[in-house]
Design a protein around this motif. Sequence first.
Motif, PDB file in Angstrom:
ATOM      1  N   ILE A  87       0.824  -1.218   0.000  1.00 43.76           N
ATOM      2  CA  ILE A  87       0.000   0.000   0.000  1.00 43.76           C
ATOM      3  C   ILE A  87       0.853   1.261   0.000  1.00 43.76           C
ATOM      4  CG2 ILE A  87      -1.950  -1.143   1.166  1.00 43.76           C
ATOM      5  CD1 ILE A  87      -1.093   0.300   3.762  1.00 43.76           C
ATOM      6  N   GLY A 227      -4.016   1.001  10.931  1.00 45.09           N
ATOM      7  CA  GLY A 227      -2.708   0.819  11.542  1.00 45.09           C
ATOM      8  C   GLY A 227      -2.727   1.131  13.029  1.00 45.09           C
ATOM      9  N   ARG A 234       2.497   4.949  15.995  1.00 48.39           N
ATOM     10  CA  ARG A 234       3.838   4.737  15.414  1.00 48.39           C
ATOM     11  C   ARG A 234       4.749   5.852  15.876  1.00 48.39           C
ATOM     12  NH1 ARG A 234       0.237   3.575  11.341  1.00 48.39           N
ATOM     13  NH2 ARG A 234       0.228   5.743  10.685  1.00 48.39           N
TER      14      ARG A 234
END
Length: 235
Positions: A87, A227, A234
């Motif tokens: 992606i 995610g 992250r």
Amino acid sequence: MTAVSDRSDGIQNRLERVRKRIEDAAERAGRDPGNIRLLAVSKAKPASDVAELATLGQRAFGENYLQEALEKIRSVPERDRLEWHFIGPLQSNKTRPVAEHFDWVQTVDRLKIARRLNDQRPEGLDPLQVCLQVNISGEPQKAGIMPDALKELAEGVAGFPRLRLRGLMCLPAPADDEAAAREPFHRMRELAGELDRAGHTLDTLSMGMSGDLEAAILEGSTLVRVGSALFGPRR
Ligand SMILES: *Cc1c(COP(=O)(O)O)cnc(C)c1O
């Protein structure tokens, strides 16, 4: 409790919360939640997190960066039972490993890239499943085919025997609220409808992430790419 089991509780709880969000949004939309797949976006997260989510029944994983992805795929014991989606931005000199190691590519936005993926897809594997990335917010610096050129690209991609055109993907500009977030997703659905009327049989609208999956599901998303809501923030 050890740090390891703390983290595993974290992933399990987050997976349950994300599944619940998908179900609630499907209910608001009057849709069957079974028609909305969850893609776990594991960029910047270790192979151990992927393996853990796999043991909880998650099957489809998305990766953005080729080198990181190839190392991770190699080190996940369940890799052959999982479905790997590329992606991220795709340059034409990097297509071969993508054609060899992934099941899906969601970021095709040029015929040249599609042709290379087609030519490099190994004979022994199923056709590579492809989504065309649409620059739905019309941002000049962003990847994706512009909507007015989409039909021509779809024609070209549909003609490649080693690729299977499945649908459209987008990454819209951030929106302030749900109503604003729905607008680009709504246009995506209209574009998919136009391709459908032109004879393409598409079954995938890849749209919605951690922050806007509800808006995407209300507009017909069949694949949400999540995610941080699954793996934590992250760095
Ligand atoms: C990182 C990324 C996601 C997931 O984003 P989250 O906000 O962490 O859910 C989805 N799609 C693409 C293309 C991404 O790069």
